[in-house]
Design an enzyme around this catalytic site. Structure first.
Site, PDB file in Angstrom:
ATOM      1  CG  ASP A  14      -2.111  -0.873   1.111  1.00  0.00           C
ATOM      2  OD1 ASP A  14      -2.450  -1.245  -0.030  1.00  0.00           O
ATOM      3  OD2 ASP A  14      -2.693  -1.221   2.153  1.00  0.00           O
ATOM      4  NE  ARG A  94      -2.021   2.527  12.886  1.00  0.00           N
ATOM      5  CZ  ARG A  94      -1.280   1.927  11.973  1.00  0.00           C
ATOM      6  NH1 ARG A  94      -0.336   2.586  11.337  1.00  0.00           N
ATOM      7  NH2 ARG A  94      -1.466   0.660  11.688  1.00  0.00           N
ATOM      8  CB  SER A 173      -4.131  -7.044   6.949  1.00  0.00           C
ATOM      9  OG  SER A 173      -3.894  -5.768   7.506  1.00  0.00           O
TER      10      SER A 173
HETATM   11  N1  ARG Z   1      -8.527  -3.303  15.087  1.00  0.00           N
HETATM   12  C1  ARG Z   1      -7.301  -2.810  15.614  1.00  0.00           C
HETATM   13  C2  ARG Z   1      -7.404  -1.346  15.896  1.00  0.00           C
HETATM   14  O1  ARG Z   1      -8.254  -0.696  15.368  1.00  0.00           O
HETATM   15  C3  ARG Z   1      -6.125  -3.185  14.754  1.00  0.00           C
HETATM   16  C4  ARG Z   1      -5.975  -2.451  13.475  1.00  0.00           C
HETATM   17  C5  ARG Z   1      -4.855  -2.986  12.684  1.00  0.00           C
HETATM   18  N2  ARG Z   1      -4.477  -2.093  11.629  1.00  0.00           N
HETATM   19  C6  ARG Z   1      -3.993  -2.501  10.487  1.00  0.00           C
HETATM   20  N3  ARG Z   1      -3.690  -1.580   9.645  1.00  0.00           N
HETATM   21  N4  ARG Z   1      -3.815  -3.757  10.186  1.00  0.00           N
HETATM   22  O2  ARG Z   1      -6.625  -0.820  16.640  1.00  0.00           O
END
Ligand code: ARG
Length: 420
Positions: A14, A94, A173
């Site tokens: 990506d 994040r 992923s």
């Molecule tokens: N569901 C989790 C969250 O929202 C994990 C997200 C994982 N992100 C990813 N880009 N694979 O924190």
């Protein structure tokens, strides 16, 4: 001069396609930024890939210490768990990535930042909200949200543009940092299906875990783990050690039907051995040193804290205010907790603290207790007062024997008049 865009870059398909796409669409110079949050990646290779994909410049920032002290440790104090299950690893990472994007953008005089999040997840919200709270003049671009290419189309795009991608074609992923590994998609999309062992990298399948139990004693100071089995460790070393030790014993897998912020229910699988073990031990310590009033109020605060963090509102003033409350409760959270691990099972088997509210002289079944049992009688009399009266009233209501105390209510005229 060309416009500059700073892109959060993982080196995957990506974000590699993002580099070219941003260059083409915005006629911009793309600067890539990769953060080391303790994910087990080859950062040299990521830097090379960024260059090969055509990025004008690449930044790699070791943010592990900062991640632990500003994000993971507050979460430990808050027993941070979304929906009681997910230790928030990705959610905590994040806002730090967003913060660093802003820093690099300001340093480089960039007009925009970009990330590879899709339009279906939580990560886009966390990134966009944090960037825009920190620097409202920066534009946030999310190419994957805009371009609506399928994975196959992305692969074709990559081929046409000479973008080399990682041959590790995982069916999952993955997002990881030192606080956990998030695993999605592939066979996990069917919630009935047991995750295959190939999904896991941090946790040994319980059936293959050692046949002898392992013990782990965590020593906390002000709510933060500082020692393991009596030996002091630095923050990073401690979390790495616990991840490894607990994972080896088959503990740390979470299988969660999760409510995403955008309303989608999704099946999420995590590996978070340290996250689970440290939280279990920390909770137990709090149970020993905090009063029942502190504990019950803090449980509500923790729920709100986890929700704010999960839903991308790291910068929300309420989160800072809740942190202040949580910090105040942690002044007495010093002591140690011993965990026993055996083939996928984990349990607290002992704890101690100089601030313990546990008093064996009060609770003992042996003779010599200092607790005066005769004072319980008066206490019970008053404690149950309201409930006893209410129970009696409830009986009367059921039997209709208290009805005559109230005038019968006349049917309302107003509704009838209105409907005419
Ligand atoms: N569901 C989790 C969250 O929202 C994990 C997200 C994982 N992100 C990813 N880009 N694979 O924190």
């Amino acid at each position: 001069m060309k416009e500059k865009i700073v892109l959060a870059y993982s080196g995957g398909l990506d974000t590699s396609v993002c580099v070219k796409w941003l260059e083409e669409k915005y006629n911009a110079e793309v600067i890539t930024l990769t953060l080391d949050l303790g994910q087990r990646d080859d950062f040299k290779e990521i830097a090379q890939r960024s260059k090969a994909t055509g990025a004008a410049k690449h930044y790699q920032v070791d943010a592990k210490e900062e991640f632990i002290s500003n994000y993971v440790q507050p979460s430990i104090r808050a027993n941070g768990m979304y929906e009681g299950k997910y230790p928030l690893a990705t959610a905590l990472g994040r806002p730090l990535i967003a913060e660093k994007l802003v820093e690099v953008a300001e340093k480089e005089g960039a007009t925009a930042v970009a990330h590879g999040c899709t339009g279906k997840g939580n990560d886009q919200v966390r990134m966009d909200v944090t960037v825009r709270s920190m620097n409202p003049s920066l534009k946030v671009i999310a190419p994957v949200r805009e371009w609506s290419m399928s994975r196959d189309q992305e692969l074709i795009y990559a081929k046409e543009h000479g973008i080399k991608i990682n041959p590790s074609n995982s069916i999952f992923s993955i997002d990881q940092n030192l606080w956990g590994r998030s695993i999605e998609s592939g066979p996990l999309e069917d919630p009935r299906t047991e995750p295959p062992n190939s999904a896991f990298e941090w946790v040994t399948p319980p059936e293959d875990a050692p046949d002898t139990a392992g013990y782990l004693e965590l020593g906390f100071v002000d709510g933060i783990p500082r020692t393991v089995n009596g030996v002091e460790k630095d923050d990073l070393e401690l979390i790495q050690y616990v991840n490894e030790f607990v994972g080896k014993h088959g503990v740390g897998i979470i299988d969660h039907i999760e409510d995403r912020l955008v309303g989608i229910k999704s099946r999420e699988v995590y590996e978070a051995p340290a996250g689970l073990a440290i939280t279990e031990a920390h909770r137990d310590l709090e149970q020993l040193v905090l009063t029942r009033h502190e504990l019950s109020f803090k449980a509500g605060v923790e729920r709100e804290w986890a929700w704010l963090v999960y839903s991308g509102l790291w910068m929300e003033p309420l989160r800072f205010a809740l942190d202040s409350f949580i910090r105040a409760t942690q002044r007495r959270a010093t002591g140690s907790v011993k965990l026993k691990l055996y083939k996928g099972g984990m349990r607290v088997v002992g704890r101690s603290s100089p601030n313990s509210l546990y008093n064996v002289k009060l609770s003992t079944f042996q003779s010599g207790s200092t607790f005066d049992q005769s004072s319980a009688v008066g206490f019970i009399e008053l404690w149950g007062l309201q409930s006893r009266i209410a129970a009696k009233k409830a009986e009367e209501v059921e039997a209709g024997t208290n009805a005559q105390e109230y005038p019968k209510r006349k049917p309302s005229q107003t509704l009838k008049q209105k409907s005419k």
